[in-house]
Scaffold this motif. Structure first.
Motif, mmCIF file in Angstrom:
data_model
loop_
_atom_site.group_PDB
_atom_site.id
_atom_site.type_symbol
_atom_site.label_atom_id
_atom_site.label_comp_id
_atom_site.label_asym_id
_atom_site.label_seq_id
_atom_site.Cartn_x
_atom_site.Cartn_y
_atom_site.Cartn_z
ATOM 1 N N SER A 258 -18.699 14.575 47.294
ATOM 2 C CA SER A 258 -18.520 13.137 47.508
ATOM 3 C C SER A 258 -19.494 12.335 46.649
ATOM 4 C CB SER A 258 -18.718 12.784 48.985
ATOM 5 O OG SER A 258 -17.736 13.378 49.800
ATOM 6 N N ARG A 259 -20.758 12.758 46.630
ATOM 7 C CA ARG A 259 -21.751 12.054 45.809
ATOM 8 C C ARG A 259 -21.379 12.107 44.331
ATOM 9 N NH1 ARG A 259 -25.345 14.245 49.757
ATOM 10 N NH2 ARG A 259 -25.585 16.167 48.556
ATOM 11 N N LYS A 264 -19.020 7.581 49.434
ATOM 12 C CA LYS A 264 -19.999 7.687 50.500
ATOM 13 C C LYS A 264 -19.862 9.044 51.184
ATOM 14 C CE LYS A 264 -20.448 2.759 51.602
ATOM 15 N NZ LYS A 264 -20.305 1.726 52.660
ATOM 16 N N VAL A 265 -20.984 9.621 51.521
ATOM 17 C CA VAL A 265 -20.979 10.910 52.197
ATOM 18 C C VAL A 265 -20.700 10.696 53.678
ATOM 19 C CG1 VAL A 265 -22.343 12.948 52.803
ATOM 20 C CG2 VAL A 265 -22.575 11.898 50.528
#
Length: 292
Positions: A258-259, A264-265
């Motif tokens: 995700s990063r 957003k995580v």
């Protein structure tokens, strides 16, 4: 007496570029003698994205692909002799085939109008607000759906290699339902970890549109454990201009992935997913959906 349950509905702002101007599609409902945006209530167990696509097609005859979210309307309605809250979710929607609209008792007329004229024609200010939100949500450069694989057979119940561990029966059902959602989003590119449980999650959709599944070992649990730095540079490959890409991976990998993708995580239950759109002005809009 308890209050009636909240009514959930979905719809869209169907739009096109016509002779250098943006037009949106409105519907006229003879029962209310009003002009509004196509929308309707969800059926039992229907995903909100599928409801939006279905209602658009039923009311306008347009088969549309859903883009960025445009907002949620909240207002009171009468239900079973009392007052209930109604929530209507809207998305940008682009038609993908010629309209098959036929006048009926629910919608007797549709109209493609330039945005400024549509704002005047609409009967409700709340619909004008949704149309105004379209300006900040398009055009879209690239879209991406990041999904955690569906439920798999438990590790303790599987004697083979972990990469070959299949989906459970529940997971197979989720994969079938996911295929319909990916279709509503217009996914045309499929990427997966090389683990069987990920491949099987996106295989029903890939098979339905006759697309190859691109296998990325680096986003598998085994690949990530062996080389966490293998995720570097994947964003450029995943965000392909003009494409709607689905990427299927695993819970331990998803935070770092995700990063890397600029998202957003957050926590991913099996079968849950994030839909993200990269806009022409560089902004990224996304929304998270729970397990199917």
């Amino acid at each position: 007496m308890s209050n009636p349950a909240t009514v959930i509905a979905a719809g869209g702002v169907v739009w096109r570029e016509y002779r250098g101007a943006r037009q949106v599609l409105l519907v006229h409902r003879p029962r209310y003698d009003d002009w509004s945006l196509p929308k309707g209530k969800l059926t039992a167990n229907e995903h909100v994205l599928l409801a939006a696509q279905r209602e658009i097609e039923e009311e306008t005859g347009e088969r549309a692909i859903l883009g960025p979210p445009l907002g949620v309307q909240r207002y009171a309605i009468r239900k079973n002799g009392s007052t209930a809250e109604k929530l209507v979710h809207y998305w940008s929607a682009v038609p993908v085939r010629e309209s098959s609209f036929q006048p009926n008792d629910e919608v007797d007329e549709i109209a493609w109008l330039p945005v400024d004229k549509a704002r005047i024609r609409l009967s409700y200010p709340r619909d004008v607000d949704i149309v105004d939100a379209l300006e900040g949500a398009v055009p879209v450069v690239a879209s991406l759906v990041l999904v955690r694989h569906a439920d798999a057979v438990k590790r303790k119940d599987w004697d083979g290699k972990d990469t070959l561990r299949p989906l459970s029966r529940v997971g197979e059902g989720v994969a079938e339902r996911l295929a319909d959602v990916l279709g509503a989003l217009g996914v045309d590119r499929v990427i997966s970890s090389d683990a069987e449980r990920c491949v099987s999650t996106v295989a029903p959709y890939a098979g339905g549109i006759e697309r190859h599944i691109h296998l990325w070992p680096e986003i598998s649990e085994r690949g990530y454990d062996a080389d966490p730095d293998g995720l570097r540079g994947l964003a450029e490959r995943a965000w392909k201009p003009g494409k709607v890409t689905v990427v299927c991976s695993h819970r331990p990998v998803l935070p770092a992935l995700s990063r890397e993708l600029g998202l957003k995580v957050g926590k991913f239950a099996t079968g849950s997913f994030v839909v993200a759109h990269r806009l022409a002005d560089g902004r990224l809009v996304h929304e998270r959906f729970g397990a199917l």
